[in-house]
Design an enzyme around this catalytic site. Structure first.
Site, PDB file in Angstrom:
ATOM      1  N   GLN A 172      39.595  53.107  18.078  1.00 18.95           N
ATOM      2  CA  GLN A 172      39.628  51.988  19.025  1.00 18.95           C
ATOM      3  C   GLN A 172      39.876  52.454  20.456  1.00 18.95           C
ATOM      4  OE1 GLN A 172      42.880  50.206  16.603  1.00 18.95           O
ATOM      5  NE2 GLN A 172      41.925  48.258  17.081  1.00 18.95           N
TER       6      GLN A 172
ATOM      7  N   ASP B 163      53.682  60.485  17.631  1.00 14.51           N
ATOM      8  CA  ASP B 163      53.366  60.906  16.258  1.00 14.51           C
ATOM      9  C   ASP B 163      51.856  61.037  16.045  1.00 14.51           C
ATOM     10  OD1 ASP B 163      54.227  61.305  13.396  1.00 14.51           O
ATOM     11  OD2 ASP B 163      52.880  59.604  13.146  1.00 14.51           O
TER      12      ASP B 163
ATOM     13  N   TYR C 251      44.079  61.974  11.051  1.00 13.92           N
ATOM     14  CA  TYR C 251      43.751  60.766  11.815  1.00 13.92           C
ATOM     15  C   TYR C 251      42.431  60.962  12.574  1.00 13.92           C
ATOM     16  CZ  TYR C 251      48.606  59.209  10.993  1.00 13.92           C
ATOM     17  OH  TYR C 251      49.803  58.830  10.435  1.00 13.92           O
TER      18      TYR C 251
ATOM     19  N   SER D 215      56.606  63.085   4.193  1.00 12.40           N
ATOM     20  CA  SER D 215      56.234  61.687   4.396  1.00 12.40           C
ATOM     21  C   SER D 215      55.855  61.078   3.060  1.00 12.40           C
ATOM     22  CB  SER D 215      55.056  61.578   5.377  1.00 12.40           C
ATOM     23  OG  SER D 215      54.690  60.221   5.537  1.00 12.40           O
TER      24      SER D 215
ATOM     25  N   PRO E 299      55.970  49.208  11.624  1.00 14.27           N
ATOM     26  CA  PRO E 299      56.981  48.143  11.734  1.00 14.27           C
ATOM     27  C   PRO E 299      56.370  46.746  11.734  1.00 14.27           C
ATOM     28  CG  PRO E 299      56.660  49.244  13.853  1.00 14.27           C
ATOM     29  CD  PRO E 299      55.938  50.068  12.823  1.00 14.27           C
TER      30      PRO E 299
ATOM     31  N   ARG F  56      42.964  45.410  14.530  1.00 17.72           N
ATOM     32  CA  ARG F  56      42.882  46.446  13.489  1.00 17.72           C
ATOM     33  C   ARG F  56      42.229  45.921  12.211  1.00 17.72           C
ATOM     34  NH1 ARG F  56      48.037  49.989  11.717  1.00 17.72           N
ATOM     35  NH2 ARG F  56      47.725  50.711  13.855  1.00 17.72           N
TER      36      ARG F  56
ATOM     37  N   GLY G 136      52.810  51.256  16.890  1.00 19.16           N
ATOM     38  CA  GLY G 136      51.403  51.556  17.200  1.00 19.16           C
ATOM     39  C   GLY G 136      50.920  50.524  18.196  1.00 19.16           C
TER      40      GLY G 136
ATOM     41  N   GLU H  66      55.345  45.016  25.585  1.00 22.80           N
ATOM     42  CA  GLU H  66      56.009  43.956  24.790  1.00 22.80           C
ATOM     43  C   GLU H  66      56.929  44.586  23.737  1.00 22.80           C
ATOM     44  OE1 GLU H  66      53.304  41.154  22.900  1.00 22.80           O
ATOM     45  OE2 GLU H  66      54.814  40.656  21.384  1.00 22.80           O
ATOM     46  N   ASN H  67      56.395  45.561  23.032  1.00 19.15           N
ATOM     47  CA  ASN H  67      57.140  46.116  21.895  1.00 19.15           C
ATOM     48  C   ASN H  67      58.405  46.867  22.329  1.00 19.15           C
ATOM     49  OD1 ASN H  67      55.071  45.060  20.413  1.00 19.15           O
ATOM     50  ND2 ASN H  67      54.075  47.003  19.977  1.00 19.15           N
TER      51      ASN H  67
HETATM   52  P1  NDP Z   1      52.286  48.727  13.315  1.00  9.50           P
HETATM   53  O1  NDP Z   1      52.523  48.196  11.940  1.00  9.50           O
HETATM   54  O2  NDP Z   1      53.275  48.342  14.340  1.00  9.50           O
HETATM   55  O3  NDP Z   1      50.809  48.303  13.757  1.00  9.50           O
HETATM   56  C1  NDP Z   1      50.362  48.606  15.046  1.00  9.50           C
HETATM   57  C2  NDP Z   1      49.147  47.767  15.392  1.00  9.50           C
HETATM   58  O4  NDP Z   1      49.505  46.384  15.468  1.00  9.50           O
HETATM   59  C3  NDP Z   1      48.594  48.129  16.748  1.00  9.50           C
HETATM   60  O5  NDP Z   1      47.718  49.227  16.697  1.00  9.50           O
HETATM   61  C4  NDP Z   1      47.935  46.835  17.188  1.00  9.50           C
HETATM   62  O6  NDP Z   1      46.671  46.757  16.531  1.00  9.50           O
HETATM   63  C5  NDP Z   1      48.881  45.779  16.611  1.00  9.50           C
HETATM   64  N1  NDP Z   1      49.951  45.428  17.549  1.00  9.50           N
HETATM   65  C6  NDP Z   1      50.889  46.254  18.105  1.00  9.50           C
HETATM   66  N2  NDP Z   1      51.718  45.580  18.900  1.00  9.50           N
HETATM   67  C7  NDP Z   1      51.330  44.296  18.873  1.00  9.50           C
HETATM   68  C8  NDP Z   1      51.810  43.121  19.494  1.00  9.50           C
HETATM   69  N3  NDP Z   1      52.868  43.152  20.288  1.00  9.50           N
HETATM   70  N4  NDP Z   1      51.157  41.948  19.233  1.00  9.50           N
HETATM   71  C9  NDP Z   1      50.079  41.930  18.417  1.00  9.50           C
HETATM   72  N5  NDP Z   1      49.566  43.006  17.813  1.00  9.50           N
HETATM   73  C10 NDP Z   1      50.193  44.188  18.021  1.00  9.50           C
HETATM   74  O7  NDP Z   1      52.293  50.317  13.322  1.00  9.50           O
HETATM   75  P2  NDP Z   1      51.208  51.372  12.746  1.00  9.50           P
HETATM   76  O8  NDP Z   1      50.677  50.927  11.437  1.00  9.50           O
HETATM   77  O9  NDP Z   1      50.258  51.702  13.834  1.00  9.50           O
HETATM   78  O10 NDP Z   1      52.181  52.608  12.485  1.00  9.50           O
HETATM   79  C11 NDP Z   1      52.819  53.231  13.606  1.00  9.50           C
HETATM   80  C12 NDP Z   1      52.630  54.722  13.522  1.00  9.50           C
HETATM   81  O11 NDP Z   1      53.222  55.212  12.320  1.00  9.50           O
HETATM   82  C13 NDP Z   1      51.166  55.185  13.419  1.00  9.50           C
HETATM   83  O12 NDP Z   1      50.517  55.226  14.647  1.00  9.50           O
HETATM   84  C14 NDP Z   1      51.331  56.556  12.818  1.00  9.50           C
HETATM   85  O13 NDP Z   1      51.689  57.480  13.828  1.00  9.50           O
HETATM   86  C15 NDP Z   1      52.506  56.337  11.855  1.00  9.50           C
HETATM   87  N6  NDP Z   1      52.023  56.120  10.483  1.00  9.50           N
HETATM   88  C16 NDP Z   1      52.351  57.040   9.522  1.00  9.50           C
HETATM   89  C17 NDP Z   1      51.891  56.934   8.235  1.00  9.50           C
HETATM   90  C18 NDP Z   1      52.252  57.946   7.209  1.00  9.50           C
HETATM   91  O14 NDP Z   1      51.672  57.952   6.117  1.00  9.50           O
HETATM   92  N7  NDP Z   1      53.155  58.845   7.491  1.00  9.50           N
HETATM   93  C19 NDP Z   1      51.025  55.804   7.826  1.00  9.50           C
HETATM   94  C20 NDP Z   1      50.783  54.858   8.888  1.00  9.50           C
HETATM   95  C21 NDP Z   1      51.275  55.018  10.146  1.00  9.50           C
HETATM   96  P3  NDP Z   1      45.406  45.922  17.095  1.00  9.50           P
HETATM   97  O15 NDP Z   1      45.670  45.599  18.531  1.00  9.50           O
HETATM   98  O16 NDP Z   1      44.260  46.809  16.874  1.00  9.50           O
HETATM   99  O17 NDP Z   1      45.347  44.718  16.205  1.00  9.50           O
END
Ligand code: NDP
Length: 326
Positions: free
Chosen positions: A27, A49, A54, A154, A211, A230, A286, A295-296
């Protein structure tokens, strides 16, 4: 921003951090990544991270280039990567933590990041086909060589983590210091119950992921799937199927009035709830846009407002859709 020790180690992570999964390479390009990373860094984030797998290695290239473009001092931030799935299909190159793969893998990641070392290196998943001792030895060697500062795992079980820690302890190798589990209002069991005995006995620190449960806990999917989000991405249909269940969407809707009452957004509430757990060293967020980062990051202002009555209300809204036994 608050800084927390990564378990029993001497390194400190910002309580909120940011990662690149899904977004970087799918993206987000270098410009957009740099904008989000800058917003995070300016808010006090010191940990970024990543993982080899990825976007097939592109996420590491984008993050490395974006950090370089921002001109940040290397000593002022931590970068991680993770190895397991690999980038090629050979029998020794995918889904493995064998010694050859780990030693070759770290070199590939450093090349793509264009860095001399990563701060944190994770075994991205457990590998039942490689003796844990072989993996511990290889990770210890990588740390000893200076290509990673600390290592961890992990999504390993408590038993697997303990085995790794005990082997390192017995053999005087570098011990793992952290685990990277999923932790959010829907996925709680491992962090809150399964790992309970590890924190004090092994000094385990946590860098927790998702989160917002991929955005669902922000409430943005209440009225359908927003364009460009996403869960609209075709190649992530599997993620949509697991994320947009009626139980989760209903729980997310029940959180909205609790957040509003506190003058916050649902996303801030879900992130603050993770950060409130003192076992969590850093909540890895993320974001596809800098506005989301801004915001976050304000979620930290909310943590102190999550008193027992708010926590009880959050539990009541979500417990039926979490993995905790009822
Ligand atoms: P989240 O569950 O927080 O999802 C993040 C996504 O939610 C964003 O990319 C965005 O996606 C959307 N988002 C973020 N903030 C907001 C908001 N304020 N309002 C609305 N939508 C929002 O975290 P991730 O799943 O991205 O996980 C975080 C990090 O953890 C990853 O980047 C990675 O580094 C790590 N990770 C590790 C894993 C492992 O197996 N060890 C597996 C997964 C993640 P969009 O705008 O596209 O909708």
């Amino acid at each position: 921003m608050e800084y927390r020790r990564l378990g029993n180690s001497g390194i400190k992570t910002s309580a909120l951090s940011i990662g690149s999964w899904v977004t970087y390479g799918n993206q987000v390009d270098i410009d957009a990544a740099a904008a989000s990373l800058k917003t995070a860094y300016d808010a006090g984030v010191n940990f970024f991270d990543n993982a080899e797998v990825y976007a097939g290695g592109k996420a590491e290239e984008i993050m490395g280039a974006a950090l370089k473009r921002l001109g940040l001092r290397r000593g002022s931030y931590l970068v991680s990567t993770k190895l397991f799935w690999g980038l090629h299909d050979g029998p020794n190159e995918k889904n493995t933590l064998n010694r050859k793969r780990l030693l070759e893998g770290i070199d590939g990641s450093l090349r793509r990041l264009d860095m001399d070392y990563v701060d944190l290196l994770f075994c991205h998943r457990p590998d039942p086909d490689t003796p844990i001792e072989e993996t511990v030895w290889a990770m210890s060697d990588i740390v000893a060589s200076g290509r990673a500062m600390y290592w961890g795992t992990s999504e390993w079980s408590a038993e697997e983590y303990r085995q790794a820690w005990e082997i390192a302890d017995r053999r005087n190798l570098r011990k793992p210091v952290m685990e990277q589990p999923q932790y959010n209002l829907f996925v709680r069991d491992r962090v809150e119950r399964q790992f309970a005995r590890l924190y004090d006995t092994t000094g385990l620190g946590l860098t927790t992921w998702s989160p917002l449960a991929s955005g669902v806990l922000s409430g943005k999917y209440a009225g359908g799937i927003p364009a460009g989000s996403r869960l609209s991405l075709e190649q992530y249909g599997w993620l949509k199927d697991g994320s947009m269940t009626p139980a989760k969407l209903e729980a997310a809707a029940r959180l909205a009035p609790i957040a509003k009452e506190l003058g916050a957004t649902s996303a801030q509430l879900a992130i603050a709830w993770c950060a409130r757990n003192p076992r969590v060293s850093t909540v890895m967020t993320g974001a596809s846009r800098p506005e989301q980062v801004a915001e976050n990051m304000k979620a930290m202002d909310l943590v102190a407002k999550l008193d027992d009555s708010v926590m009880a209300a959050i539990d009541a809204a979500t417990i039926g859709s979490s993995d905790l036994p009822r």
